[in-house]
Design a protein around this motif. Sequence first.
Motif, PDB file in Angstrom:
ATOM      1  N   ILE A   1      -1.623  15.191  -8.747  1.00 52.74           N
ATOM      2  CA  ILE A   1      -0.963  14.899  -7.479  1.00 52.74           C
ATOM      3  C   ILE A   1      -1.613  13.674  -6.841  1.00 52.74           C
ATOM      4  CG2 ILE A   1      -0.419  15.763  -5.175  1.00 52.74           C
ATOM      5  CD1 ILE A   1      -0.564  18.597  -6.333  1.00 52.74           C
ATOM      6  N   LEU A   2      -0.779  12.747  -6.369  1.00 54.54           N
ATOM      7  CA  LEU A   2      -1.245  11.541  -5.685  1.00 54.54           C
ATOM      8  C   LEU A   2      -0.784  11.574  -4.238  1.00 54.54           C
ATOM      9  CD1 LEU A   2      -2.513   8.654  -5.762  1.00 54.54           C
ATOM     10  CD2 LEU A   2      -0.218   7.811  -6.329  1.00 54.54           C
TER      11      LEU A   2
ATOM     12  N   LYS B   1       4.158   6.472 -14.151  1.00 54.18           N
ATOM     13  CA  LYS B   1       4.291   7.919 -14.332  1.00 54.18           C
ATOM     14  C   LYS B   1       2.963   8.610 -14.640  1.00 54.18           C
ATOM     15  CE  LYS B   1       8.718   7.661 -13.709  1.00 54.18           C
ATOM     16  NZ  LYS B   1       9.049   7.247 -12.366  1.00 54.18           N
TER      17      LYS B   1
ATOM     18  N   PHE C   1       1.300  10.424 -12.469  1.00 51.42           N
ATOM     19  CA  PHE C   1       1.144  11.619 -11.650  1.00 51.42           C
ATOM     20  C   PHE C   1       2.412  12.470 -11.709  1.00 51.42           C
ATOM     21  CE2 PHE C   1      -1.764   8.516  -9.929  1.00 51.42           C
ATOM     22  CZ  PHE C   1      -2.931   9.251  -9.791  1.00 51.42           C
ATOM     23  N   ASP C   2       2.212  13.771 -11.715  1.00 51.27           N
ATOM     24  CA  ASP C   2       3.352  14.691 -11.724  1.00 51.27           C
ATOM     25  C   ASP C   2       4.074  14.699 -10.382  1.00 51.27           C
ATOM     26  OD1 ASP C   2       2.791  15.513 -14.353  1.00 51.27           O
ATOM     27  OD2 ASP C   2       1.358  17.010 -13.639  1.00 51.27           O
TER      28      ASP C   2
ATOM     29  N   GLY D   1       3.957  12.895  -6.314  1.00 53.52           N
ATOM     30  CA  GLY D   1       3.423  12.014  -5.283  1.00 53.52           C
ATOM     31  C   GLY D   1       3.833  12.513  -3.910  1.00 53.52           C
TER      32      GLY D   1
ATOM     33  N   CYS E   1       4.890   8.052 -10.069  1.00 53.32           N
ATOM     34  CA  CYS E   1       5.010   9.509  -9.918  1.00 53.32           C
ATOM     35  C   CYS E   1       6.328  10.009 -10.504  1.00 53.32           C
ATOM     36  CB  CYS E   1       4.930   9.911  -8.448  1.00 53.32           C
ATOM     37  SG  CYS E   1       3.410   9.399  -7.630  1.00 53.32           S
ATOM     38  N   LYS E   2       6.266  11.159 -11.154  1.00 51.44           N
ATOM     39  CA  LYS E   2       7.466  11.745 -11.742  1.00 51.44           C
ATOM     40  C   LYS E   2       8.362  12.377 -10.689  1.00 51.44           C
ATOM     41  CE  LYS E   2       4.821  12.659 -15.933  1.00 51.44           C
ATOM     42  NZ  LYS E   2       4.163  13.707 -16.763  1.00 51.44           N
TER      43      LYS E   2
ATOM     44  N   LEU F   1       8.556  12.996  -6.163  1.00 53.14           N
ATOM     45  CA  LEU F   1       8.003  12.621  -4.863  1.00 53.14           C
ATOM     46  C   LEU F   1       8.420  13.641  -3.809  1.00 53.14           C
ATOM     47  CD1 LEU F   1       8.820   8.792  -4.748  1.00 53.14           C
ATOM     48  CD2 LEU F   1       6.538   9.795  -4.994  1.00 53.14           C
TER      49      LEU F   1
END
Length: 237
Positions: free
Chosen positions: A47-48, A107, A109-110, A112, A135-136, A138
Amino acid sequence: MANADSIIAIYDDYYAGDKVHAKREIASVQSVDHVKEFVQGEIFDTILDIGGGEGAVLDKLNKRGFGKTLAAVEISSSGIEAINSRKIPNLESVLHFDGYHIPHPDKSFDLGLAIHVVEHVEHERMFLREAARVCKKLYIEVPLEHTRDLSKAIRMSGPYGHINFYTTQTFENLLKTSGLKVERLKAFGQSLPYEQYLAGRSKGWLKYQIRTGLLKVAPKTAMRSMAYMAGALCSTS
């Protein structure tokens, strides 16, 4: 305040000391509650937090066991210092960014998170496309301040760097025209603890009842009359 440099200037020392600590702590609880509601049990290992502030959301994610590894990017020097000072166990990196270029591969991070960030951003679609690049999925949350009394919202929120004002319709349009697929979108009020923090115990309780009650029975009237928030879970493929 309509450019990136001035927004950075507002927030560079914003998180120093304790001046926003209590407010951010209460707000972070409701934000993580919203994230958990929107993902509906879906698991995200990485997670970002994009615009991580002083780390309150990251701290709550860690304490609730949400995500195996966490990371953050933040424009504010005081925010980065505050995040690092929390020593969050599964926080792998905290990096500086300029608001538009995230120093991570595609991509990576799963999920964001951009929680109360987009209302500050001069070039919203540029920001969202960059977030989608890394990110995949958001989760994006914004205030809904475009009410009948928009001039009041601008007057009150302007000093805090709000330069964009949304309804649910304009928020959804922004997401779709940024190339995002909206999976879930919902409007909601502030939590009771947050209302009471801002207005006091009795007045805050009354405001909470009015705001949440009107949203249930007459949502269009409610959002034309009072400020709310909206969250959206989006896929980025």
